[in-house]
Design an enzyme around this catalytic site. Structure first.
Site, PDB file in Angstrom:
ATOM      1  N   ASP A   9     -18.132 110.110  34.404  1.00 26.17           N
ATOM      2  CA  ASP A   9     -17.461 108.806  34.279  1.00 26.17           C
ATOM      3  C   ASP A   9     -16.355 108.682  35.331  1.00 26.17           C
ATOM      4  OD1 ASP A   9     -15.875 110.778  33.044  1.00 26.17           O
ATOM      5  OD2 ASP A   9     -15.025 109.371  31.590  1.00 26.17           O
ATOM      6  N   ASP A  14     -13.907 113.761  37.979  1.00 24.26           N
ATOM      7  CA  ASP A  14     -15.374 113.641  38.067  1.00 24.26           C
ATOM      8  C   ASP A  14     -15.788 113.627  39.535  1.00 24.26           C
ATOM      9  OD1 ASP A  14     -16.310 112.617  35.093  1.00 24.26           O
ATOM     10  OD2 ASP A  14     -14.355 111.856  35.645  1.00 24.26           O
ATOM     11  N   ASN A  38     -13.658 106.955  31.347  1.00 32.53           N
ATOM     12  CA  ASN A  38     -12.376 106.737  32.026  1.00 32.53           C
ATOM     13  C   ASN A  38     -12.148 105.262  32.323  1.00 32.53           C
ATOM     14  OD1 ASN A  38     -11.367 109.387  32.200  1.00 32.53           O
ATOM     15  ND2 ASN A  38     -12.723 109.829  33.935  1.00 32.53           N
ATOM     16  N   THR A 122     -19.504 115.448  32.114  1.00 31.99           N
ATOM     17  CA  THR A 122     -18.054 115.502  32.328  1.00 31.99           C
ATOM     18  C   THR A 122     -17.368 114.217  31.862  1.00 31.99           C
ATOM     19  OG1 THR A 122     -18.222 114.666  34.595  1.00 31.99           O
ATOM     20  CG2 THR A 122     -18.321 117.064  34.313  1.00 31.99           C
ATOM     21  N   PHE A 163      -9.873 113.726  25.279  1.00 30.75           N
ATOM     22  CA  PHE A 163     -10.394 112.383  25.555  1.00 30.75           C
ATOM     23  C   PHE A 163     -11.913 112.262  25.416  1.00 30.75           C
ATOM     24  CE2 PHE A 163     -12.087 109.252  28.587  1.00 30.75           C
ATOM     25  CZ  PHE A 163     -11.485 108.095  28.123  1.00 30.75           C
ATOM     26  N   ASN A 164     -12.683 113.078  26.121  1.00 34.80           N
ATOM     27  CA  ASN A 164     -14.143 112.894  26.144  1.00 34.80           C
ATOM     28  C   ASN A 164     -14.752 112.977  24.745  1.00 34.80           C
ATOM     29  OD1 ASN A 164     -14.224 112.605  28.911  1.00 34.80           O
ATOM     30  ND2 ASN A 164     -14.726 114.758  29.305  1.00 34.80           N
ATOM     31  N   HIS A 237     -10.090 118.882  35.709  1.00 32.01           N
ATOM     32  CA  HIS A 237     -10.903 119.312  34.564  1.00 32.01           C
ATOM     33  C   HIS A 237     -12.397 119.442  34.899  1.00 32.01           C
ATOM     34  CE1 HIS A 237      -7.439 117.855  32.133  1.00 32.01           C
ATOM     35  NE2 HIS A 237      -7.502 116.753  32.856  1.00 32.01           N
ATOM     36  N   ASP A 238     -12.966 118.334  35.372  1.00 35.46           N
ATOM     37  CA  ASP A 238     -14.429 118.257  35.486  1.00 35.46           C
ATOM     38  C   ASP A 238     -14.977 119.193  36.568  1.00 35.46           C
ATOM     39  OD1 ASP A 238     -14.242 116.370  33.524  1.00 35.46           O
ATOM     40  OD2 ASP A 238     -14.389 114.668  34.893  1.00 35.46           O
TER      41      ASP A 238
HETATM   42  C1  BDR Z   1     -11.368 114.431  30.598  1.00 39.94           C
HETATM   43  O1  BDR Z   1     -11.074 113.056  30.368  1.00 39.94           O
HETATM   44  C2  BDR Z   1     -11.154 112.330  31.565  1.00 39.94           C
HETATM   45  O2  BDR Z   1     -10.014 111.553  31.747  1.00 39.94           O
HETATM   46  C3  BDR Z   1     -11.346 113.312  32.680  1.00 39.94           C
HETATM   47  O3  BDR Z   1     -12.227 112.784  33.653  1.00 39.94           O
HETATM   48  C4  BDR Z   1     -11.921 114.527  32.002  1.00 39.94           C
HETATM   49  O4  BDR Z   1     -13.329 114.463  31.954  1.00 39.94           O
HETATM   50  C5  BDR Z   1     -10.124 115.242  30.369  1.00 39.94           C
HETATM   51  O5  BDR Z   1      -9.722 115.116  29.043  1.00 39.94           O
HETATM   52 CA    CA Z   2     -14.577 112.845  33.258  1.00 40.08          CA
END
Ligand code: BDR
Ligand code: CA
Length: 312
Positions: A9, A14, A38, A122, A163-164, A237-238
């Site tokens: 996303d 990403d 996102n 991701t 979040f994800n 993160h991703d």
């Molecule tokens: C995740 O949430 C998104 O904002 C980032 O792309 C990552 O995948 C981190 O919590």
């Molecule tokens: Ca992401």
């Protein structure tokens, strides 16, 4: 070579995940699919097209779900900006794309592949969850699911969730309990996977076509994480999720049973990990719990240099 489909996303991190996948000799990128997260589905898709155009990649792209399986979409403009990729000017979204839905692309690609495929989500797990519901028979040709999401002790959406997973907990539950090997690369490690502001500046100094775009994007992403969470640097993160497939030494894992909270009043989307093995359930998940950030950053800097054509 590990064959992967990257479901994302974009999103700053990403984008870094796409770049690392594209630059790595260890990975064969069979396709990129997009999902709302996102930002809206149209913005994450548009961003993926821009990234593919910038990188000059020849990779199938398919657009996926515009909202979670049962819930309304929640986006993250406070972290990724109004476009989902604020902080630098990218080229036009000229990359071609497939006419089919991402879920069907995933199903068809997995079925057609002679080797097992690794799925690398991701973003929210909507596309992957839907693919597993629609065609459960694809499981026999999936090697594993290596995802960015969740946390055992950390959080970024509510005090108990990442979040994800928060955005689409029903899809996440489908994925975690699907019976396939799942690797969870969550905030316990990704919030420590930081590109410093100095490293972002250094990249800008290289003056390459890619690094001149990525550097400012990382500065924007670092600043929003500093303002919002007090994290000093850009947590990519991703890209760490992809990096675990490029060089497994980048993280250390624990094997735990992990389930997803879909009902809780305060705990929606929590990845509930049985760290003391009180349930008696067999572990279903490899959970990344330690990261070597120096190694990760050298992998990322090398990937950007390679894409810029500075090294072979
Ligand atoms: C995740 O949430 C998104 O904002 C980032 O792309 C990552 O995948 C981190 O919590
Ligand atoms: Ca992401």
């Amino acid at each position: 070579m590990t064959k992967i489909i990257l479901d994302c996303d974009p999103g700053h991190d990403d984008m870094m995940a796409i770049m690392l996948a594209a630059a790595s000799d260890e990975l064969e990128l069979l396709g990129i699919t997009t999902v709302a997260g996102n930002q809206t589905g149209s913005k994450t898709f548009e961003n993926a097209r821009k990234i593919i155009t910038l990188l000059n990649l020849d990779v199938p792209l398919a657009r996926g779900a515009d909202k979670p399986i049962v819930r309304e979409l929640i986006t993250a403009p406070q972290i990724h900006g109004n476009s989902g990729l604020d902080g630098a000017e990218l080229p036009g979204a000229d990359a071609p794309y497939l006419g089919c839905h991402a879920v069907d692309f995933i199903i068809d690609s997995v079925k057609a592949s002679k080797d097992k495929i690794t799925l690398v989500p991701t973003g929210p797990l909507t596309n992957i969850g839907l693919a597993l519901i629609k065609a459960p028979e694809i499981k026999k040709n999936i090697e594993q699911i290596v995802l960015m999401g969740g946390a055992v002790y950390d959080s970024n959406m509510t005090p108990g969730s990442e979040f994800n997973i928060f955005v689409d907990p029903e899809a996440a539950r489908e994925v975690f309990l699907c019976g396939l090997p799942v690797t969870m690369v969550g905030l316990d490690v990704t919030n420590k996977s930081l590109m410093s502001f100095e490293q972002a500046e250094e990249m800008i100094g290289w003056g390459g076509r890619i690094s001149s775009v990525v550097g400012p994007l990382m500065k924007f992403f670092g600043q929003s994480n500093l303002d919002y969470f007090g994290i000093n640097g850009a947590p990519i993160h991703d890209a760490l999720t992809v990096a675990t497939l490029v060089n497994p030494d980048v993280v250390e894992f624990e094997n735990w049973f992990v389930d997803i909270e879909t009902q809780g009043e305060l705990t929606r989307g929590q990845t509930v990990a049985d760290v003391y093995r009180v349930t008696g359930n067999e572990p279903n998940c490899r959970v990344a719990m330690k990261v070597n950030n120096d190694l990760f950053m050298s992998i990322m800097m090398d990937a950007v240099k390679k894409l810029d054509g500075m090294v072979d």
